[in-house]
Design a protein around this motif. Sequence first.
Motif, short mmCIF file in Angstrom:
data_model
loop_
_atom_site.label_atom_id
_atom_site.label_comp_id
_atom_site.label_asym_id
_atom_site.label_seq_id
_atom_site.Cartn_x
_atom_site.Cartn_y
_atom_site.Cartn_z
N ALA A 138 31.05 -8.96 -14.20
CA ALA A 138 32.20 -9.42 -13.42
C ALA A 138 32.14 -8.89 -12.00
CB ALA A 138 33.49 -8.99 -14.10
N MET A 139 31.67 -7.67 -11.84
CA MET A 139 31.54 -7.10 -10.50
C MET A 139 30.53 -7.90 -9.67
SD MET A 139 31.57 -3.03 -11.38
CE MET A 139 31.02 -2.60 -9.74
N ILE A 140 29.40 -8.23 -10.29
CA ILE A 140 28.37 -8.98 -9.56
C ILE A 140 28.86 -10.39 -9.26
CG2 ILE A 140 26.04 -9.92 -9.70
CD1 ILE A 140 25.33 -7.52 -11.51
N GLY A 141 29.41 -11.06 -10.29
CA GLY A 141 29.89 -12.43 -10.07
C GLY A 141 31.00 -12.51 -9.06
N GLY A 142 31.97 -11.59 -9.16
CA GLY A 142 33.07 -11.59 -8.20
C GLY A 142 32.59 -11.31 -6.79
N GLY A 143 31.63 -10.40 -6.68
CA GLY A 143 31.08 -10.10 -5.36
C GLY A 143 30.36 -11.27 -4.74
N VAL A 144 29.56 -11.99 -5.57
CA VAL A 144 28.85 -13.16 -5.07
C VAL A 144 29.84 -14.24 -4.63
CG1 VAL A 144 27.32 -15.06 -5.72
CG2 VAL A 144 26.75 -12.73 -6.39
N LEU A 145 30.88 -14.48 -5.46
CA LEU A 145 31.89 -15.48 -5.10
C LEU A 145 32.60 -15.10 -3.82
CD1 LEU A 145 33.54 -18.00 -5.78
CD2 LEU A 145 35.03 -16.56 -7.19
N GLY A 146 32.98 -13.82 -3.70
CA GLY A 146 33.66 -13.40 -2.48
C GLY A 146 32.78 -13.52 -1.26
N THR A 147 31.50 -13.18 -1.41
CA THR A 147 30.55 -13.32 -0.29
C THR A 147 30.46 -14.76 0.16
OG1 THR A 147 29.26 -11.45 -1.12
CG2 THR A 147 28.18 -12.93 0.45
N VAL A 151 23.86 1.30 -9.83
CA VAL A 151 24.21 2.64 -9.35
C VAL A 151 25.52 3.12 -9.96
CG1 VAL A 151 24.85 3.98 -7.32
CG2 VAL A 151 22.90 2.42 -7.23
N VAL A 152 26.50 2.21 -10.03
CA VAL A 152 27.83 2.62 -10.50
C VAL A 152 27.98 2.47 -12.01
CG1 VAL A 152 28.86 1.97 -8.29
CG2 VAL A 152 28.86 0.34 -10.18
N SER A 153 26.96 1.87 -12.69
CA SER A 153 27.10 1.64 -14.14
C SER A 153 27.36 2.93 -14.92
CB SER A 153 25.87 0.91 -14.68
OG SER A 153 24.69 1.66 -14.45
N PRO A 154 26.71 4.08 -14.57
CA PRO A 154 27.05 5.30 -15.33
C PRO A 154 28.52 5.68 -15.18
CG PRO A 154 24.98 5.59 -14.15
CD PRO A 154 25.58 4.33 -13.65
N LEU A 155 29.07 5.47 -14.01
CA LEU A 155 30.47 5.79 -13.80
C LEU A 155 31.37 4.89 -14.64
CD1 LEU A 155 30.51 6.31 -9.92
CD2 LEU A 155 30.46 8.06 -11.71
N ALA A 187 21.98 -20.38 0.63
CA ALA A 187 21.24 -19.92 -0.55
C ALA A 187 20.60 -18.56 -0.30
CB ALA A 187 20.19 -20.95 -0.94
N LEU A 188 19.99 -18.40 0.89
CA LEU A 188 19.35 -17.13 1.22
C LEU A 188 20.39 -16.00 1.26
CD1 LEU A 188 16.83 -15.58 2.07
CD2 LEU A 188 17.32 -16.23 4.45
N GLY A 189 21.53 -16.28 1.87
CA GLY A 189 22.58 -15.27 1.95
C GLY A 189 23.10 -14.88 0.59
N LEU A 190 23.31 -15.86 -0.29
CA LEU A 190 23.80 -15.55 -1.64
C LEU A 190 22.74 -14.82 -2.44
CD1 LEU A 190 25.75 -18.81 -2.57
CD2 LEU A 190 26.68 -16.56 -2.01
N GLY A 191 21.46 -15.15 -2.23
CA GLY A 191 20.39 -14.43 -2.92
C GLY A 191 20.36 -12.96 -2.53
N LEU A 192 20.45 -12.69 -1.23
CA LEU A 192 20.47 -11.30 -0.76
C LEU A 192 21.70 -10.57 -1.28
CD1 LEU A 192 19.27 -11.86 2.92
CD2 LEU A 192 17.97 -10.85 1.03
N ALA A 193 22.83 -11.26 -1.27
CA ALA A 193 24.07 -10.64 -1.75
C ALA A 193 23.95 -10.31 -3.24
CB ALA A 193 25.25 -11.57 -1.50
N SER A 194 23.36 -11.24 -4.01
CA SER A 194 23.21 -11.00 -5.45
C SER A 194 22.32 -9.79 -5.71
CB SER A 194 22.61 -12.24 -6.12
OG SER A 194 23.44 -13.36 -5.94
N ALA A 195 21.20 -9.70 -4.96
CA ALA A 195 20.30 -8.56 -5.15
C ALA A 195 21.01 -7.25 -4.81
CB ALA A 195 19.06 -8.74 -4.28
N GLY A 196 21.73 -7.25 -3.70
CA GLY A 196 22.45 -6.03 -3.31
C GLY A 196 23.54 -5.65 -4.29
#
Length: 718
Positions: free
Chosen positions: A102-111, A142-146, A126-135
């Motif tokens: 949900a974090m990744i999907g919401g972030g991509v949608l917001g981007t 990184v935050v998954s352990p938290l 497409a390039l922008g969304l690809g970079l956003a998805s990777a980031g």
Amino acid sequence: MAIRAVVEGVRAGVVVGAVLALWSAAAVWGDVEGLGASYVMAAYGLLGMWQVLYGAALGVVVAIALGVCRRMGLWPLSEALERGEVDRRVAAVLLSAPVMLAMIGGGVLGTHLIVTSKMVRVSFQALGLGLASAGLAAGALVVSPLVYGGILWLLQRLGMRGAWTRLVAGVYGLGAVGTLVVGYRWAAGLSVWDSATLQMGVAGVALVPVVMWAMVKVPLVSKGWRWGVPAVGVVLAFVCGALAPGWALSSAAMRQATLRDAPLVSMIAPRLVDVGSQGGDAFAFGDCEEGEECADERAVVALTSAEHPARRAVQLAVAAGDKAQNDRFEAIPEPPKNLVMILVDTLRQDHMGYAGYERPTTPRIDALAEDATVFLDAYATSPHTPRSVPPLLFSNYASEMMWWGAQYNYPRVRPENVGMFEVLEAGGWRNQAFSSHFYFDERRNVHQGFERWDNEGALSIAESNDDIAAPRTWERLEPVIEQLGKERREKGDEAEPFSLFVHFFEPHARWIGHKEYDFGRGETTRERHINNYDSEIAFTDAYVGRVIDKLKEEGLYDEVVIVLTSDHGEAFNEHGHYFHGQTLYNPVIKVPLLVRVPGWFGRQVEGPVSIIDVAPTVVDLFGLTIPTEFGGRSMTDVMLGRAEVPERAVFSELLPYTNWKEHHRAVMLGDEKLIVNFTLGLEEYFDLSVDPGEQNNLARERPERVKALRALLEERMQ
């Protein structure tokens, strides 16, 4: 254990594939004659192959999950979950996964909403969304352990030893069932697919895991069941899948079932079966590639034939003389020497008030119809713009014109074709055109004969789908009408004759509802589509009204002949399709055709006419010689009530092109209509007098009429 899980998944796929194949066969067996065991095998190949792969994939997932559990000492899982800490950790993992997604999907949608939607080029988006998805994916890791730690801490605080994993798994199961139910209801609301197709689709998704679970709960020890069924099923699925394209094209019954009528199968088969060669060469002449030396490959007509150009010229000249003499004798008012032709894109006639539609979609056009000749049975030559607009302007069916790249989505008209506005130009008319759409680029070469071809503001084909073009077109057209009115007042009868060609893109899809013309939201997706389509019609009708009002304001309304028509209609799943360009049923080829001549009585005319009749009618109204190259017929005597619509066949064509490689043709004669699908080898005969909705195919009951109409069609094609 891992191999066993995969085999169980494959076996489940084999069983479900066989069930779906028999289900599909049962649905069409009584409706399509001539089916045999080859259909069941083809259906199993087309459906079972994917079910086997789906089952194998589920088996691999289960095998991986079992392997992870064993390595972590969590097997048997039911016993491990009795330990509270293990239960909470497993539940925390299960809950963390959707949170991260949900974090990744919401972030991509917001981007996209904030940033990339404002980029002009789709490639940049497409390039922008690809970079956003990777980031975002990297950030989620990184935050998954938290996230996992937070969920685990919360579960520890809440207690409930040994129940969290089962609770989360139950919620997942209910969520999966709920998703299937909501998805089914949503798809059913679209009114695109029949209920059997939707039910089979849901079954194909849901039954494989259910069958796998049942096989675990009720194991059978027979080696034939455990190993023989999956082995034989896999071999049959892939062998039948490889042979299915050939079987699908083996007979008319097989083509009808596999490629059109069978639930679910007819959705998959067209994507796997190459039907391109089945339709024959629809452009056997008149086509060449751009840059090539193009020969005129039209058939040589014998001098003794009534269709020879010289004989036709004499016939047209005699008819013109007789008409002029009759006009003087009957004191028929001479038509003014000016023309306003309005082409409303994608306008089906049965959504217009004058044709009996219950909604107030076209009040201004209805008022125009009161003192115009209204042709109630006018047909477009094709169900899409590129092969309908040129026939309108050049008075020949698309298959009889000469093209550059006829097989492509947007072929170019060769200059050898003679257009209506070229005839007017030679007669002294000043011709101007106003549009704002991708198709009307001068590269299409439909602008022959115009001194001004104004397509300012046209967007790309993708952008035009959401475009509202009428305001732009009107903004450039209004001052021209004012200038023409000024010239008429200053010069009187000495003013040069003029013509205006106006294209309004609305109500082409995607349909956009307009607040000032609101027909409601609708309970289903289909109703919402129709409501928005009607709103687009009403929006465009208002702009037609602006043209009429401006002509009246400038004193030109009774100084012009007004022609209003469309290039094609629109389908709303009356025959299994939305939009246009795929079939030749009346919703997509029956169009409005109104011709207003000042001083002539308004009347409604029944009987099939074609939009290729518009050009010779206009040329005849202005007293010019109808070119022998025109394939249409003048309807001026019909407009005056001197004659009925001639008893002749009218045709429409769906010729193969890049995005839709099927070949269909239709012939209309009186109340009869025959559609021949050359690609699939199918015939549909309709009696429009009792079946205007084309729901009852009478081809089997009336084979003699099918034969007669097909002979007319094939004669025209030759």
